[in-house]
Design an enzyme around this catalytic site. Structure first.
Site, mmCIF file in Angstrom:
data_model
loop_
_atom_site.group_PDB
_atom_site.id
_atom_site.type_symbol
_atom_site.label_atom_id
_atom_site.label_comp_id
_atom_site.label_asym_id
_atom_site.label_seq_id
_atom_site.Cartn_x
_atom_site.Cartn_y
_atom_site.Cartn_z
ATOM 1 N N ASP A 89 9.918 3.909 5.299
ATOM 2 C CA ASP A 89 8.467 4.105 5.248
ATOM 3 C C ASP A 89 7.913 3.591 6.579
ATOM 4 O O ASP A 89 8.002 2.397 6.872
ATOM 5 C CB ASP A 89 7.908 3.296 4.066
ATOM 6 C CG ASP A 89 6.390 3.313 3.985
ATOM 7 O OD1 ASP A 89 5.727 3.858 4.890
ATOM 8 O OD2 ASP A 89 5.856 2.749 3.006
ATOM 9 N N TRP A 143 4.544 -3.135 -0.054
ATOM 10 C CA TRP A 143 4.850 -1.695 -0.125
ATOM 11 C C TRP A 143 6.320 -1.456 -0.424
ATOM 12 O O TRP A 143 6.666 -0.555 -1.192
ATOM 13 C CB TRP A 143 4.420 -0.983 1.160
ATOM 14 C CG TRP A 143 2.934 -1.032 1.371
ATOM 15 C CD1 TRP A 143 2.273 -1.636 2.402
ATOM 16 C CD2 TRP A 143 1.917 -0.466 0.523
ATOM 17 N NE1 TRP A 143 0.921 -1.479 2.244
ATOM 18 C CE2 TRP A 143 0.681 -0.773 1.099
ATOM 19 C CE3 TRP A 143 1.945 0.253 -0.671
ATOM 20 C CZ2 TRP A 143 -0.538 -0.380 0.537
ATOM 21 C CZ3 TRP A 143 0.742 0.651 -1.237
ATOM 22 C CH2 TRP A 143 -0.475 0.334 -0.638
ATOM 23 N N LYS A 148 -2.960 5.614 8.394
ATOM 24 C CA LYS A 148 -2.885 4.380 9.155
ATOM 25 C C LYS A 148 -2.980 4.674 10.653
ATOM 26 O O LYS A 148 -3.692 4.003 11.366
ATOM 27 C CB LYS A 148 -1.589 3.620 8.843
ATOM 28 C CG LYS A 148 -1.340 3.377 7.368
ATOM 29 C CD LYS A 148 -2.307 2.386 6.755
ATOM 30 C CE LYS A 148 -2.423 2.501 5.247
ATOM 31 N NZ LYS A 148 -1.243 2.119 4.490
HETATM 32 C C1 LIG Z 1 -0.863 2.121 3.138
HETATM 33 C C2 LIG Z 1 0.598 2.114 2.943
HETATM 34 C C3 LIG Z 1 1.195 2.772 1.843
HETATM 35 C C4 LIG Z 1 0.385 3.465 0.773
HETATM 36 O O1 LIG Z 1 -0.200 4.619 1.244
HETATM 37 P P1 LIG Z 1 -0.992 5.597 0.255
HETATM 38 O O2 LIG Z 1 -1.186 6.810 1.096
HETATM 39 O O3 LIG Z 1 -2.245 4.907 -0.117
HETATM 40 O O4 LIG Z 1 -0.121 5.859 -0.920
HETATM 41 C C5 LIG Z 1 2.561 2.753 1.758
HETATM 42 N N1 LIG Z 1 3.327 2.127 2.679
HETATM 43 C C6 LIG Z 1 2.778 1.496 3.736
HETATM 44 C C7 LIG Z 1 3.677 0.826 4.724
HETATM 45 C C8 LIG Z 1 1.413 1.469 3.897
HETATM 46 O O5 LIG Z 1 0.876 0.822 4.940
#
Ligand SMILES: *Cc1c(COP(=O)(O)O)cnc(C)c1O
Length: 360
Positions: A171, A101, A195
């Site tokens: 993030d 990511w 998540k």
């Molecule tokens: C799942 C995830 C993403 C991507 O999320 P989307 O909503 O599918 O764009 C980005 N960063 C992390 C750390 C993730 O676990």
């Protein structure tokens, strides 16, 4: 009805209580005679929902007044572009690449300016967090970027990098609301909600007000400007209304559970059950350097791909779903987010012990 123990990395398990409440309110939300899905986002009822949700996440995370909370569409991945488009005034940013990511975010930022990879753990399949105490931070960096919890590899920053005064952007998709954070240390904290918080398709962006400006990269679409959404309190256009409603319920649930200090305690307890077993097991082993282990995503292997597949299959038959590791790494991964009850982890470990005996 029977519910499984769902160890999915995302979309992931939500509190059963929240799902039940949403079900009970499906046809008639609070005497409105309609579902939240059918409701105008300009209605009084929805205004109450979004205002309450914002206040509750502010309370939970102790968000300072000089930060905005934005409920946006496009998931976490859209932020990979939105952040450089809004923040890259000097067209320079530093990225710490600790997994897929972070790598995707770094690659996307490279489209808009000079995105420097100042540290990485790719040399050892992202199984650790590099030392970030004295990195070569660029003189003119607009920000330093991290992915704080690496969903795929199961690592987590236990201390934030020394950004040498530059704005930190993080993030936190897979560790969102799993423990207390000091928001004032960040310029932006953002996370896709699927998540640990709610249904897929929404991202929550917590952003310091001085970073919200009209001075964005040329050609930035209106919808991708933080200022557009900040000025309109996330109601510039139709927001992901049902998502906001469910997230709001999860915030209430977290408050009832005792807040983020309590969640941290619970999450540590849950993770310890699994990690302690992995450390003593002869069949299974964890793949991450101990000091960098995530509380949320726990990858493990047997060292034999056929045995891994057998385990995933038998676990599924026993009611433990989504234990297969990410397609890029193989093996297994148990995601044990806030809504995974402690019994889920205890029963998984019992099952693993039984499997180990049978396959010794
Ligand atoms: C799942 C995830 C993403 C991507 O999320 P989307 O909503 O599918 O764009 C980005 N960063 C992390 C750390 C993730 O676990």
């Amino acid at each position: 009805m029977s519910r499984v123990y769902n160890f999915s990395a995302g979309p992931a398990v939500l509190p059963e209580e929240v799902l039940k409440e949403a079900a009970a309110e499906m046809l008639d939300y609070n005497g409105t005679g309609m579902s939240v899905m059918e409701m105008s986002h300009r209605s009084k009822a929805f205004e109450e929902i979004i205002k309450t949700a914002e206040q509750d996440i502010r309370d939970l995370m102790k968000i300072p007044d000089n930060y905005k909370v934005l409920f946006l569409q496009g998931g976490a991945s859209q932020q990979f572009a939105m952040i450089p488009m809004n923040l890259m005034k000097n067209k320079v940013a530093d990225y710490i690449v600790t997994g897929q990511w972070a790598k995707k975010a770094w690659q996307e930022a490279s489209k808009y300016g000079k995105a420097n990879k100042i540290a990485s753990s790719e040399d050892e399949t992202f199984s650790y967090i590099p030392d970030c105490s004295d990195l070569p931070i660029s003189e003119d960096a607009d920000y330093v970027y991290i992915c704080e919890n690496n969903t795929i590899y199961g690592t987590k920053f236990k201390t934030l990098p020394n950004t040498k005064g530059k704005t930190l952007v993080a993030d936190v998709s897979s560790c969102f609301l799993s423990e207390p954070v000091d928001v004032s240390k960040y310029g932006i904290i953002y996370g896709g909600v699927q998540k640990n918080v709610g249904p897929a398709g929404m991202v929550i962006v917590i952003i310091r007000e001085d970073l919200i400006t009209d001075d964005v990269l040329e050609g930035t679409p209106t919808m991708l400007k933080f200022k557009t959404h900040a000025d309109a309190d996330s109601l510039y256009n139709t927001p992901p209304a049902y998502n906001i409603y469910i997230c709001g319920k999860v915030f209430k649930w977290l408050k009832k559970m005792g807040g983020l200090e309590k969640m941290k305690e619970l999450n540590e307890k849950k993770a310890k059950i699994l990690y302690d077993f992995l450390d003593e097991s002869k069949l299974f082993k964890g793949t991450v350097r101990k000091e960098d282990r995530s509380l949320m995503n726990v990858p493990f292997v047997t060292g034999d791909a056929d045995m891994d597949a057998k385990f995933v299959k038998e676990a599924k038959e026993a009611g433990f779903e989504n234990l297969k590791g990410h397609r890029s790494v193989g093996g297994m991964r148990a995601s044990i987010y806030n809504a995974m009850p402690i019994e889920g982890v205890e029963k998984l470990v019992e099952f693993m012990k039984k499997f180990e005996k049978e396959n010794a």
